[in-house]
Design a protein around this motif. Structure first.
Motif, PDB file in Angstrom:
ATOM      1  N   ILE A  60       0.865  -1.189   0.000  1.00 28.96           N
ATOM      2  CA  ILE A  60       0.000   0.000   0.000  1.00 28.96           C
ATOM      3  C   ILE A  60       0.898   1.234   0.000  1.00 28.96           C
ATOM      4  CG2 ILE A  60      -1.628   1.347   1.426  1.00 28.96           C
ATOM      5  CD1 ILE A  60      -2.734  -1.350   2.458  1.00 28.96           C
ATOM      6  N   GLY A  61       0.569   2.225  -0.795  1.00 30.88           N
ATOM      7  CA  GLY A  61       1.352   3.465  -0.799  1.00 30.88           C
ATOM      8  C   GLY A  61       0.501   4.630  -1.268  1.00 30.88           C
ATOM      9  N   PHE A  62       0.440   5.690  -0.475  1.00 26.42           N
ATOM     10  CA  PHE A  62      -0.362   6.862  -0.863  1.00 26.42           C
ATOM     11  C   PHE A  62       0.150   8.071  -0.104  1.00 26.42           C
ATOM     12  CE2 PHE A  62      -2.355   4.765   2.716  1.00 26.42           C
ATOM     13  CZ  PHE A  62      -2.596   5.810   3.593  1.00 26.42           C
ATOM     14  N   ARG A  63      -0.173   9.245  -0.618  1.00 28.49           N
ATOM     15  CA  ARG A  63       0.129  10.491   0.085  1.00 28.49           C
ATOM     16  C   ARG A  63      -1.109  10.896   0.868  1.00 28.49           C
ATOM     17  NH1 ARG A  63       1.745  14.158  -4.565  1.00 28.49           N
ATOM     18  NH2 ARG A  63       1.940  15.790  -3.014  1.00 28.49           N
ATOM     19  N   PRO A  64      -0.999  10.987   2.193  1.00 23.29           N
ATOM     20  CA  PRO A  64      -2.194  11.262   2.994  1.00 23.29           C
ATOM     21  C   PRO A  64      -2.781  12.639   2.700  1.00 23.29           C
ATOM     22  CG  PRO A  64      -0.275  10.874   4.394  1.00 23.29           C
ATOM     23  CD  PRO A  64       0.205  10.855   2.990  1.00 23.29           C
ATOM     24  N   TYR A  65      -4.099  12.668   2.685  1.00 25.62           N
ATOM     25  CA  TYR A  65      -4.833  13.894   2.404  1.00 25.62           C
ATOM     26  C   TYR A  65      -5.064  14.641   3.720  1.00 25.62           C
ATOM     27  CZ  TYR A  65      -8.678  16.860   0.857  1.00 25.62           C
ATOM     28  OH  TYR A  65      -9.474  17.919   0.568  1.00 25.62           O
ATOM     29  N   ASP A  66      -4.768  15.920   3.720  1.00 31.15           N
ATOM     30  CA  ASP A  66      -4.951  16.740   4.917  1.00 31.15           C
ATOM     31  C   ASP A  66      -6.174  17.638   4.724  1.00 31.15           C
ATOM     32  OD1 ASP A  66      -4.863  18.386   7.093  1.00 31.15           O
ATOM     33  OD2 ASP A  66      -2.747  18.937   6.871  1.00 31.15           O
ATOM     34  N   GLU A  67      -7.213  17.367   5.524  1.00 30.09           N
ATOM     35  CA  GLU A  67      -8.462  18.140   5.364  1.00 30.09           C
ATOM     36  C   GLU A  67      -8.277  19.609   5.723  1.00 30.09           C
ATOM     37  OE1 GLU A  67     -11.971  16.460   7.163  1.00 30.09           O
ATOM     38  OE2 GLU A  67     -11.736  14.632   5.970  1.00 30.09           O
ATOM     39  N   LYS A  68      -7.393  19.893   6.687  1.00 30.65           N
ATOM     40  CA  LYS A  68      -7.173  21.280   7.124  1.00 30.65           C
ATOM     41  C   LYS A  68      -6.621  22.140   5.989  1.00 30.65           C
ATOM     42  CE  LYS A  68      -6.198  20.092  11.828  1.00 30.65           C
ATOM     43  NZ  LYS A  68      -4.967  19.616  12.428  1.00 30.65           N
ATOM     44  N   THR A  69      -5.647  21.592   5.278  1.00 26.76           N
ATOM     45  CA  THR A  69      -5.023  22.388   4.211  1.00 26.76           C
ATOM     46  C   THR A  69      -5.612  22.054   2.841  1.00 26.76           C
ATOM     47  OG1 THR A  69      -3.276  20.749   3.934  1.00 26.76           O
ATOM     48  CG2 THR A  69      -2.839  22.565   5.479  1.00 26.76           C
ATOM     49  N   ASP A  70      -6.536  21.055   2.805  1.00 18.03           N
ATOM     50  CA  ASP A  70      -7.164  20.640   1.557  1.00 18.03           C
ATOM     51  C   ASP A  70      -6.131  20.264   0.486  1.00 18.03           C
ATOM     52  OD1 ASP A  70      -9.261  20.081  -0.158  1.00 18.03           O
ATOM     53  OD2 ASP A  70      -9.360  22.120  -0.950  1.00 18.03           O
ATOM     54  N   SER A  71      -5.100  19.551   0.934  1.00 22.35           N
ATOM     55  CA  SER A  71      -4.063  19.141  -0.026  1.00 22.35           C
ATOM     56  C   SER A  71      -3.435  17.810   0.422  1.00 22.35           C
ATOM     57  CB  SER A  71      -2.979  20.223  -0.112  1.00 22.35           C
ATOM     58  OG  SER A  71      -2.377  20.370   1.156  1.00 22.35           O
ATOM     59  N   TYR A  72      -2.673  17.221  -0.463  1.00 19.32           N
ATOM     60  CA  TYR A  72      -1.986  15.970  -0.155  1.00 19.32           C
ATOM     61  C   TYR A  72      -0.611  16.279   0.430  1.00 19.32           C
ATOM     62  CZ  TYR A  72      -5.650  13.613  -2.686  1.00 19.32           C
ATOM     63  OH  TYR A  72      -6.868  13.152  -3.090  1.00 19.32           O
ATOM     64  N   GLY A  73      -0.278  15.609   1.508  1.00 20.33           N
ATOM     65  CA  GLY A  73       1.013  15.833   2.162  1.00 20.33           C
ATOM     66  C   GLY A  73       2.162  15.401   1.277  1.00 20.33           C
TER      67      GLY A  73
END
Ligand code: ZN
Length: 188
Positions: A60-73
């Protein structure tokens, strides 16, 4: 090495996968190849049956989504799951739009528990029991289904499955448009 991905309709995707023994030959190399194959095809998860190996191994591999900044880390999250087992499910069922590298062209909302307690071994055979939620829990449940002969379209309502039947038959026949290598049970 990039490996071809098995398409929907192939019998291996319907088989119960075998546990991985500790002395499995060239396991690290296989895991590296699975990550390479997953990234090449823009996936966020890949289960061994999808590369024609009926063993209980998932990457599994993904860039976590940050709801606060509305962007992918910027930091990528990676998880190698050997012999994973869902011990418990918690919380409400949530809908999330899923796709599958073995079923190109089909994306559907799937209902799954938000939180699970997962037991697995990582690539160094460290044992983990973790309560996980969010993207990791979502992808883990999708991939663990593959180890038990299930695909995400099995979890749709009868009506939705009827509506996508033709598209599914196209995948079985290899009538797909993808930029990665695939193997099908039937030739075009
Ligand atoms: Zn899948």
């Amino acid at each position: 090495m990039i490996l071809p991905i098995v398409g929907y309709g192939s019998p291996i995707l319907r088989k119960e996968a075998e546990p991985v023994p500790k002395d499995y030959p060239n396991l690290k190399e296989l895991i590296a190849n699975m990550y390479e194959t997953m990234y090449h095809s823009d996936g966020v998860g890949l289960a061994a049956p999808q590369i024609d190996l009926s063993i209980q191994l998932v990457v599994i591999g993904f860039r976590p989504y940050d709801e606060k900044t509305d962007s992918y880390g910027p930091e990528e999250e990676r998880h190698t799951l050997i012999n994973p087992e869902i011990l418990e499910t918690k919380g409400a069922n949530k809908l999330f739009n899923e796709g599958c590298l073995s079923i190109p062209g089909i994306h559907e909302d799937v209902l799954r528990p938000e939180t699970i307690v997962l037991h697995y071994f990582d690539e160094d055979w460290n044992e983990h029991t973790e309560e996980i939620s969010g993207m990791f829990a979502r992808v883990a449940q999708h991939e663990i289904d593959h180890l038990h002969g299930k695909v995400f379209t099995d979890r749709l309502s009868q009506l939705r499955r009827t509506m996508i039947r033709r598209k599914l038959n196209d995948v079985v026949g290899g009538k797909v448009n993808v930029n990665y290598r695939m193997k099908f049970s039937k030739k075009k």
